[in-house]
Scaffold this motif. Sequence first.
Motif: not given
Length: 292
Positions: A8-12, A15-16, A45-52
């Motif tokens: 889950g890539i909402g606000t929480a 932040v995680r 990508e989110q903050q350099g992190v890839k979706q899996i």
Amino acid sequence: MFGAVVVGIGTAGWVRIKDMLAPLIPSPAEKLGVKGFISRRQIDEQQGVKQITTEEALSREDIQVAFICTENAMHEDSIRRFLQAGKHVCVEYPMAMTHQAAVELWDLAQQKGLILHEEHIELLTADFKQLKKDVAGKTLEEGVLHFTGGALKPGFGFPAFSGIARLTWLVDMFGELTVSSATMEERSDSNYAKMTAHLLTAENRPLTWTEERGPGLPRARTINFRFACSSITEVPQGPKEPVGLFMQDLVLFAGKLQGSVSPQALQAERRRVLHCLELADRIRQLSQGQGS
């Protein structure tokens, strides 16, 4: 190191990821490393992190931890899948929409020797810490906690579950409670809902908890705790703390993974979480006319 996936890539969820990329130093959170995130949407990508994919996260040996940050209704199934795959789980509250389901999940975690942690950042706020200090040692006569907020999107569940942070406040301050009655007022045409629960402390002192949500309602908490010799009618402003709420929770969870939290503390937390979910279940039953 514990490799982690964020579900889950909402606000929480965002932040995680941010907190694991830049953990508090020194702290147990340094031992967590984010390996990917899962989303129903195909996104960059989110903050350099890839979706899996979920299947990849469940099968990868370098992923030992899952952070569940989805809608409430999806928590139970996600927790169960990751526990069955041998992964530790940190989940946003509530972990499930029934008390029985939460008991089953916690039993599964224990059977597999895994940590199951339900986030409760509302207990980590400076304001609540100050309120708890102000309440300590006083003899409660009666109390009121009224929360208002905007209408919730589908998937967040009955108000006693979606608003369980407020119930957790009351249990953490006044101990285990019982439910004497509960009502629910709904206006589906305007997306308005108001739940009122009447609770009793172990000393038989009344507490009234109200969750009221609808379009345009301000996000606010109103309290009125009357004690033998004084009253508290506003949530106090606690001293500002340098560490964010989600980072505090991350440090706590990482400490559990590393064995630095005592079995007694783990058991007390389990008891509190399950007690609150049992109360929420009872409130739902009474407000829907399913109990006497």
